[in-house]
Design a protein around this motif. Structure first.
Motif, short mmCIF file in Angstrom:
data_model
loop_
_atom_site.label_atom_id
_atom_site.label_comp_id
_atom_site.label_asym_id
_atom_site.label_seq_id
_atom_site.Cartn_x
_atom_site.Cartn_y
_atom_site.Cartn_z
N ARG A 1 0.84 -1.19 0.00
CA ARG A 1 0.00 0.00 0.00
C ARG A 1 0.87 1.24 0.00
O ARG A 1 2.10 1.14 0.10
CB ARG A 1 -0.97 -0.01 1.19
CG ARG A 1 -0.28 -0.07 2.53
CD ARG A 1 -1.23 -0.58 3.60
NE ARG A 1 -0.62 -0.34 4.90
CZ ARG A 1 0.33 -1.10 5.46
NH1 ARG A 1 0.77 -2.19 4.84
NH2 ARG A 1 0.86 -0.78 6.61
N ILE A 2 0.25 2.42 -0.09
CA ILE A 2 1.01 3.65 -0.18
C ILE A 2 0.32 4.75 0.63
O ILE A 2 -0.91 4.83 0.66
CB ILE A 2 1.23 4.05 -1.67
CG1 ILE A 2 1.89 5.41 -1.81
CG2 ILE A 2 -0.06 4.04 -2.44
CD1 ILE A 2 2.24 5.77 -3.26
N TYR A 3 1.13 5.55 1.31
CA TYR A 3 0.65 6.70 2.05
C TYR A 3 1.25 7.96 1.44
O TYR A 3 2.34 7.91 0.86
CB TYR A 3 1.06 6.63 3.52
CG TYR A 3 0.45 5.50 4.28
CD1 TYR A 3 -0.75 5.66 4.97
CD2 TYR A 3 1.05 4.24 4.29
CE1 TYR A 3 -1.32 4.60 5.66
CE2 TYR A 3 0.47 3.18 4.97
CZ TYR A 3 -0.71 3.36 5.65
OH TYR A 3 -1.28 2.32 6.33
N LYS A 4 0.57 9.08 1.62
CA LYS A 4 1.11 10.36 1.18
C LYS A 4 1.20 11.26 2.41
O LYS A 4 0.36 11.20 3.30
CB LYS A 4 0.18 10.99 0.13
CG LYS A 4 0.78 12.18 -0.57
CD LYS A 4 -0.12 12.63 -1.72
CE LYS A 4 0.32 13.99 -2.25
NZ LYS A 4 -0.59 14.48 -3.30
N GLN B 1 -3.68 7.34 3.68
CA GLN B 1 -3.49 6.25 2.72
C GLN B 1 -4.11 6.61 1.38
O GLN B 1 -5.21 7.18 1.33
CB GLN B 1 -4.12 4.97 3.28
CG GLN B 1 -3.70 3.73 2.48
CD GLN B 1 -4.17 2.44 3.10
OE1 GLN B 1 -4.56 2.42 4.27
NE2 GLN B 1 -4.16 1.37 2.33
N ILE B 2 -3.41 6.31 0.29
CA ILE B 2 -3.97 6.53 -1.04
C ILE B 2 -4.58 5.22 -1.53
O ILE B 2 -3.90 4.19 -1.55
CB ILE B 2 -2.88 7.00 -2.03
CG1 ILE B 2 -2.28 8.32 -1.55
CG2 ILE B 2 -3.48 7.18 -3.42
CD1 ILE B 2 -1.19 8.85 -2.45
N LYS B 3 -5.85 5.30 -1.85
CA LYS B 3 -6.54 4.10 -2.36
C LYS B 3 -6.40 4.09 -3.87
O LYS B 3 -6.36 5.14 -4.51
CB LYS B 3 -8.04 4.17 -2.02
CG LYS B 3 -8.34 4.36 -0.56
CD LYS B 3 -7.95 3.14 0.25
CE LYS B 3 -8.41 3.33 1.69
NZ LYS B 3 -7.91 2.26 2.57
N GLU B 4 -6.37 2.91 -4.40
CA GLU B 4 -6.26 2.84 -5.87
C GLU B 4 -7.60 3.09 -6.54
O GLU B 4 -8.65 2.84 -6.00
CB GLU B 4 -5.73 1.46 -6.28
CG GLU B 4 -4.21 1.44 -6.21
CD GLU B 4 -3.71 0.08 -5.83
OE1 GLU B 4 -2.94 -0.50 -6.61
OE2 GLU B 4 -4.09 -0.39 -4.73
#
Lengths: 72, 72, 72, 72, 72, 72, 72, 72, 72, 72, 72, 72
Positions: free
Chosen positions: K6-9, K69-72
Motif C-alpha cells: 500500500r502507499i501513504y502520502k 493512505q492513497i486508495k487505488e
C-alpha cells in the motif's frame, strides 16, 4: 588577503591515538602533512574510541575535516 | 592493532547500478578499487534513484563514504 | 545513460570572491577545473563571508560539493 | 487500541550479516528476540559495512532502533 | 570475525568528572563496566559542563553512546 | 536540456511491501504513477518496518520523496 | 529550586587558546565572566582550530553556548 | 489577522534557471503561480546546479518550500 | 553535588495518551517509574499522534529520553 | 594573531531587503554596525522571503550569525 | 493489515490557533479534513508563535506533516 | 511593511514553569519583556523538564528563540 579570489579544499581524515582527543587530532595533522604541504585549519566532526579489555579507552578516533588553499 | 597511532582518509563516492541498493554499493567499491589499494569500510549517506519511462526504478544511486588507511 | 553502472566522486571545496554568492561559486569551479577535467554538478553546503573595516562584505566564502564522473 | 494510555521503549541495536541490508536487519531482530518477547517496529538509523581484502562487501552493519510495548 | 552474523547493543550514558573531557569519558566507562562485561567502543554525542561560583568549569558532562556485543 | 527555465515538484510518499526495501520503493512508484504521469527521480528519506508475531519483518515502510517536472 | 518560574538566557561565544580544548573552554568562560555575573552551564557546539606553519595545532577554537539565569 | 484560526499548506518545488539563485527562485514562483492563486512565503532548502562543458554554471537549481493559506 | 564523579543513563521511551502532549509525557514517566526508581529529567524528541475516524486527535505519542543516575 | 587567547561572540540577526540575498546580508550588517563596532565574519543560516500579490519576491529575509571579537 | 502492499502520502500544513499547541494541531486537522477524507497520523515539525502588543502569545503556529493512505 | 529594509535580532532564552509547555513559553516571554520592548515572534527549540521525587513533572523547561525588530 581578504577579497582576493581563491579556493580551498577540504579533506576528511581520521586520526587515531591513545593520547587523548588532542593527541588524535595532532596525529591526523602530522600524517596528513606528509602529502599536503600547508594545512590551514581543521574542524572536528566526530569523537569516538575503542575500549580495551581492561575497560580503559584504548584509543581515541577523531574524525576531522582539514582545509588547505589550492594554488594555481 | 588498537592503540597504535594511525590515520584513515574518507572519500565520498556515488555508485550507480540497476541491481538494487547493494548492487550500487558494490559498483562504487569495484571502481574505487582501481585507484585505491585497500578500502576498509563504507557508510551510506544517501539512497536515490532515477525513474524510467515505464515507472520502474531505472537505476539506484547510492552516495557512500569509503575509508582506507594511509600508510606512511 | 540511465541504468549503466558508473561511479561519481564528490569533492568539498570553498570558493572565495568579493563578487557575490554566484561569483564565489564560479571561482571555485574555475579553479577546480584546472585539475579535474569534467565537473558535473555542485551542491552548496554553507555560505559565509568576511566583513571589512567599513562594515561591508569583503568577500563571500561558499562551501561546495562538486561531483564528477570517474572513468575507468 | 488507539487512545489507550500505554508506553513503548526503544532500543538501539546493530545487526551484522553478509546477506545484504535486509539480512542484517533480520539478524538484529532474531537475536534481539531472545531477550525481548514482542518487538513491534524498527527504524533504520545507519547503513555501514566492512570491505574485504577482495574489495567485496564482507558484511553489512545496520544500526536500528527497535520498539516494543512495555506491559505493566 | 568480519562476515559472521552478530549483534551489538548501544546504550546512552553520561559521564561526569572535574578532570576534563577524557576524564568524564573514562568515568562513564568505569561505572558502566560494573554492569556490562565487555564494552567495545564509544561515540561522543555531546560535551557540556557546569560552571562554578568562581567562573571555572566545575565539571564536564559527556554524553556517550557505548556499544557491546550481545552473546547468545 | 540544461539551462532552460523549468520547475519540478516533490511529493513525500511511503511505500509499503513485504518484499524488501527495493520492493517498497517500487510499490510507492507504481501507485504514485496512477495519478502522476511522469516521475523523474526519488530520494529515500527513512526506512522503517513492522515486526510480525514470529519476529520476522512483516513489511518494509520506505518514506520517499519523488520528483516530477511540471509542464506549463 | 525546581518548579519555580524563572528564565535563563543562552549566549554563543568562541573561546580560543593554544592550551587544548579544555583551555579554550576556560578562556571563553573567563572572559565572558567580566560582563556576566553568574554563568550556570555551557554546551560545546563546535571544535575547530588553526594549523601553524610547522603543521602543529596553533590554537583551538571552541564554539560554546553559555547559559545564565536572568534575575528580575 | 493574528490570533484567528487558519491553516497554511507548504509545497516543495525546484526552480531552475541560468540567471543566478534569485532567478531560479523567481522561476519557481512564476510557474507555481499558474496553479496556486496566492503564495505567501518561501524557504530555501537547497542550492545546487549543473556545470556545463565549459566549466561555467549552466543552471542553478533551487529547492524551495512555498506556503499559501487554504481558504475554507 | 557538582564536581563529583558520577554517571547517568538515558532511555528512549514513548508515552501515549489522549490527554494532550503533557498527558503523554506524564504517562511515559508514570509507567517508566515502575521499573526505575528515581528519574531525573526528560527531553522531548518527537511529538506525533493518531487521527481518529472523526478527524480528531485520537492520541498523542511523545518520544522522550529520560535520564536517571546510576548508583554503584 | 593565532595562538593568542581571545574570545568572540556570535549574534543571530535577520536582514530584510528587496535587493536579493546579498542585499539582505548587507542590510543586516549595516544596521548591526550601529551598535557593534567591529564585525568580523558572518554565516548564513536560512534564506526565506515574502511573496507579493503579483507573485514576485517582495523581499528576501536572510537569517545570519555575525561574529565579533570581545575586547577586555 | 501489515504485509499488504500500500502507499501513504504526507502533506505539510501549518495550523494556527490562540488555544495552545494542541489547539493549533486540531485546527490544522479540521481544515485539512475538508479536502482529504481520511487522515491517518501527524508528526509535529516545528512550534512557533506570534507575540502580541501585550507580550502574550497571540497565536501558536504548528507545522505538521499529516499522512493518509492513497486508495487505488 | 514588506519590501522595506529592516533588521531583526533573535535571542535564545529558556522559560521554566510547572504549568505545562505553554506556561513555560509565556514565562519566558513575560520576563524577556522587562528588558526588550517589543517581541515579535518565537520558535520552540527544545522541550525538556525536571522529574520530581514523586515521579511527576516538577517543571517544564522550554528553550525558545525570540525575535524582535531593531529600530535605528
Amino acid at each position: 588577503m581578504y577579497g582576493k579570489e581563491r579556493i580551498y579544499k577540504k579533506l576528511e581524515i581520521i586520526g587515531v591515538s591513545s593520547k587523548g582527543i588532542e593527541g588524535a587530532i595532532q596525529t591526523a595533522l602530522d600524517k596528513a602533512r606528509s602529502s599536503i604541504d600547508k594545512l590551514s585549519w581543521f574542524e572536528v566532526q566526530e569523537v569516538r574510541g575503542h575500549i580495551g579489555e581492561d575497560g580503559k579507552v584504548a584509543e581515541y578516533q577523531v574524525v576531522l575535516k582539514v582545509a588547505f588553499q589550492i594554488k594555481e
